[in-house]
Design an enzyme around this catalytic site. Structure first.
Site, mmCIF file in Angstrom:
data_model
loop_
_atom_site.group_PDB
_atom_site.id
_atom_site.type_symbol
_atom_site.label_atom_id
_atom_site.label_comp_id
_atom_site.label_asym_id
_atom_site.label_seq_id
_atom_site.Cartn_x
_atom_site.Cartn_y
_atom_site.Cartn_z
ATOM 1 N N GLU A 151 40.683 48.792 41.664
ATOM 2 C CA GLU A 151 40.873 47.359 41.466
ATOM 3 C C GLU A 151 39.526 46.681 41.260
ATOM 4 O O GLU A 151 38.620 46.834 42.083
ATOM 5 C CB GLU A 151 41.541 46.715 42.685
ATOM 6 C CG GLU A 151 43.018 46.945 42.805
ATOM 7 C CD GLU A 151 43.624 46.058 43.889
ATOM 8 O OE1 GLU A 151 44.847 45.837 43.823
ATOM 9 O OE2 GLU A 151 42.901 45.591 44.791
ATOM 10 N N CYS A 152 39.378 45.948 40.181
ATOM 11 C CA CYS A 152 38.196 45.143 39.904
ATOM 12 C C CYS A 152 36.920 45.990 40.015
ATOM 13 O O CYS A 152 36.633 46.797 39.145
ATOM 14 C CB CYS A 152 38.143 43.924 40.813
ATOM 15 S SG CYS A 152 37.068 42.598 40.197
ATOM 16 N N GLY A 153 36.136 45.845 41.096
ATOM 17 C CA GLY A 153 34.943 46.667 41.239
ATOM 18 C C GLY A 153 35.260 48.146 41.206
ATOM 19 O O GLY A 153 34.511 48.953 40.631
#
Length: 439
Positions: free
Chosen positions: A330-332
């Site tokens: 997720e994201c990072g």
């Protein structure tokens, strides 16, 4: 029995409500009061500060992303506390135009649903009696939002305080406290908000200073007396409304680079019987070999890109896992699953290479907002076709993305967004942060 509750809110961001929230949590805790903290909206960082101040876990409440069953179940976790204290987000009535699962995401939604009176933190710098017009407008805009009074912030002098109080008295607005201007009572920030609680070098002392400040300038007894019990609270069952665990044994990256995973998700997965296997990529730890799924949450990998690129055991273990079992970021975490990450100085760092994604922080642009997603491909035990709610918040720019899209992703108004996520083999990832499953 449901404990009484209050909401610390403000007319806008940047008025000092987090300082007030942390000071109240610690001051009340020091008086032997068990306070259950909550945070409105999609925020990872403030709840960690709440926990440090109160000694109790803080949970997010989000009326756009969460349905009523999940909201009530999370609020029900406050049973046994003496008081509920929820921190608002942005301005009291700020939300999105179109309703989501149970509301617009505005802090006012929580006040209406649970009957918790609002304490409005008003920045009175640059005005005197006129501040009463702001307070009166917020107190009277919606009669279904209970209003406890105001705490004045950034008061310049005793004379300034008298003038502001004169205006508030004339408007019938109760003043619960007045905080003098203090430039030293500021928490450090970075591009996604406050520096994380675990990174603050002297957090306990700082929160103690906030508590002393609040005790000196706020009527704590009046604050407690303003709280009201919720008729709605207690109706929800533990775990109701949350997404099911995506696997039985989940290896989750947990350190300063990977910390953005909502507590209610972990709690719900554990309650449903999943086993959580934490590991630290920054310590070059590989995920557990017997894990059914590796989950890389968001966080600040861009600040640790060189360390991650050199973490051979971590990257090797991640690649080995993806040969037979799913990996999700997720994201990072999504950026780390890609080919490369370019930091803000323009230096390129090789990542896991499980997805054909290159992202850059040298070309910064903010991406922010609620998201609703329909999966094109499964994310471990979350099947294709699953409808999910969440949000996106990052400054990374996609330089290249060569894989199939993971999901149909739309904003709160139903418009398609270009950040669709990616899927390649057993690796999946997205900038989308999961909050709940949608009906």
């Amino acid at each position: 029995m449901s404990p009484p509750g209050l909401i610390v809110a403000a007319p806008a961001s940047g008025t000092g409500k987090t300082t007030v929230m942390l000071g109240l949590l610690r001051a009340l805790r020091d008086e032997g009061i068990a306070v259950a903290p909550f945070k409105n909206g999609p925020d990872y960082i403030d709840p960690a500060f709440h926990r440090a101040a109160s000694g109790r876990p803080s949970r997010n409440l989000d009326s756009w992303a969460m349905d009523g069953a999940l909201l009530d179940a999370l609020v029900g976790e406050a049973r046994g506390a003496d008081l509920v204290l929820a921190e608002g987000s942005m301005g009291l009535f700020d939300g999105v135009a179109q309703r989501g699962a149970s509301g617009t995401g505005a802090t006012a939604d929580l006040a209406r649903r649970y009957g918790w009176p609002v304490i409005l933190v008003v920045d009175v710098s640059g005005q005197a009696q006129s501040a009463a017009a702001t307070a009166l407008g917020f107190a009277g805009l919606d009669p279904d939002v209970p209003f406890a009074g105001v705490i004045l912030n950034r008061v310049a002098s005793p004379r300034h305080e008298r003038l502001v109080r004169t205006g508030m008295d004339a408007a019938g607005i109760r003043v619960l406290g007045a905080l003098p201007r203090r430039a030293d009572l500021v928490l450090p920030e970075r591009h996604l908000g406050l520096v994380q609680a675990v990174e603050h070098p002297d957090l306990d002392r700082v929160i103690g200073d906030y508590a002393d400040f609040l005790r000196e300038h706020v009527d704590l007894a009046a604050v407690r007396a303003a709280a009201q019990a919720s008729a709605q609270m207690g109706a929800g069952e533990a775990g109701a409304g949350g997404p099911p665990p995506p696997a039985q044994r989940i290896a989750i990256a947990q350190d300063a680079a990977f910390s953005f995973l909502y507590p209610h998700l972990l709690e719900g997965w554990l309650r449903a019987g999943a086993e959580i296997l934490p590991f630290s990529p920054l310590a070059d730890e590989a995920p557990a070999r017997h894990a059914d799924l590796v989950w890389l949450p968001g966080g600040y990998p861009e600040l640790h890109a060189g360390t991650i690129a050199a973490a051979g055991r971590f990257l090797g273990g991640l690649r080995a896992h993806a040969e037979t079992r799913p990996v999700h970021g997720e994201c990072g975490g999504y950026m780390v699953l890609g080919e490369a990450l370019v930091d803000k100085a323009g230096e390129t760092h090789r990542m896991a290479g499980l997805l054909g994604l290159v992202t850059s922080h040298a070309q910064r642009r903010m991406h922010l907002g609620y998201r609703q997603a329909i999966l094109h491909a499964p994310v471990a035990g979350l099947p294709a076709g699953a409808r999910l709610t969440g949000h996106e918040f990052h400054y990374a720019t996609i330089v290249s993305q060569t894989d199939a899209p993971l999901a149909d992703v739309r904003d709160a108004d139903g418009n398609l967004v270009p950040e669709t996520g990616s899927v390649r083999g057993r690796a999946t990832g997205s900038f989308f942060h999961l909050i709940a499953a949608a009906a």
